[in-house]
Design a protein around this motif. Sequence first.
Motif, short mmCIF file in Angstrom:
data_model
loop_
_atom_site.label_atom_id
_atom_site.label_comp_id
_atom_site.label_asym_id
_atom_site.label_seq_id
_atom_site.Cartn_x
_atom_site.Cartn_y
_atom_site.Cartn_z
N ASP A 18 0.81 -1.22 0.00
CA ASP A 18 0.00 0.00 0.00
C ASP A 18 0.84 1.27 0.00
OD1 ASP A 18 -2.38 -1.38 -0.08
OD2 ASP A 18 -2.71 -1.28 2.10
N LYS A 19 2.12 1.16 0.35
CA LYS A 19 3.02 2.31 0.41
C LYS A 19 3.73 2.56 -0.92
CE LYS A 19 4.14 1.09 5.16
NZ LYS A 19 5.18 0.56 6.03
N VAL A 20 3.48 1.70 -1.94
CA VAL A 20 4.27 1.72 -3.17
C VAL A 20 3.41 2.03 -4.38
CG1 VAL A 20 5.88 0.40 -4.60
CG2 VAL A 20 5.81 0.01 -2.13
N ARG A 24 2.76 7.64 -4.06
CA ARG A 24 2.91 7.07 -2.73
C ARG A 24 4.35 7.26 -2.23
NH1 ARG A 24 -1.43 4.72 -4.85
NH2 ARG A 24 -3.04 4.02 -3.44
N LYS A 25 4.61 6.87 -0.99
CA LYS A 25 5.90 7.09 -0.36
C LYS A 25 7.06 6.43 -1.12
CE LYS A 25 8.22 6.73 4.10
NZ LYS A 25 8.09 6.34 5.51
N TYR A 26 6.83 5.22 -1.64
CA TYR A 26 7.88 4.48 -2.35
C TYR A 26 7.47 4.22 -3.79
CZ TYR A 26 9.48 3.52 2.41
OH TYR A 26 9.89 3.65 3.70
N GLN A 47 -2.59 -6.63 -3.90
CA GLN A 47 -2.97 -5.64 -4.90
C GLN A 47 -1.81 -4.69 -5.12
OE1 GLN A 47 -6.51 -3.42 -4.01
NE2 GLN A 47 -6.14 -1.96 -5.65
N LEU A 48 -1.41 -4.54 -6.38
CA LEU A 48 -0.35 -3.60 -6.74
C LEU A 48 -0.98 -2.32 -7.25
CD1 LEU A 48 2.13 -5.90 -8.68
CD2 LEU A 48 2.08 -5.39 -6.24
#
Length: 113
Positions: A18-20, A24-26, A47-48
């Motif tokens: 979820d951070k990518v 997003r952050k990454y 999920q990507l």
Amino acid sequence: MTNLLTLTPGTFLQSSFDKVGDGRKYEEIELKTTGTKTTFTAKTPIQLHPGTTISGDEKAIIQLIPYASTCLWKPQVPVFSFSGENHNLFGGNRASKAKIQNVKIQNSKFSRQ
């Protein structure tokens, strides 16, 4: 320079993915193996987000669980699936700008020799 989220062998968690991706952050997930520890296990559907890149260090193995429930992914059509009595899949639905590179994906029923 790309913002990397480095994961070590173990179980994939949706909270990491979820951070990518775009906005997003990454921007990228790096699968970093250590010694003989090379396996990353997907026990639930992951999920990507668009813009996600997953890279391995060429020893990284993503294992898909056997006997995954088909209702977890409906109504998707699998992109890659393994035949036989086990059901597991690696699928995509309206995916954009997602990359997976330098990673081996295998059915968890098989062992590495």
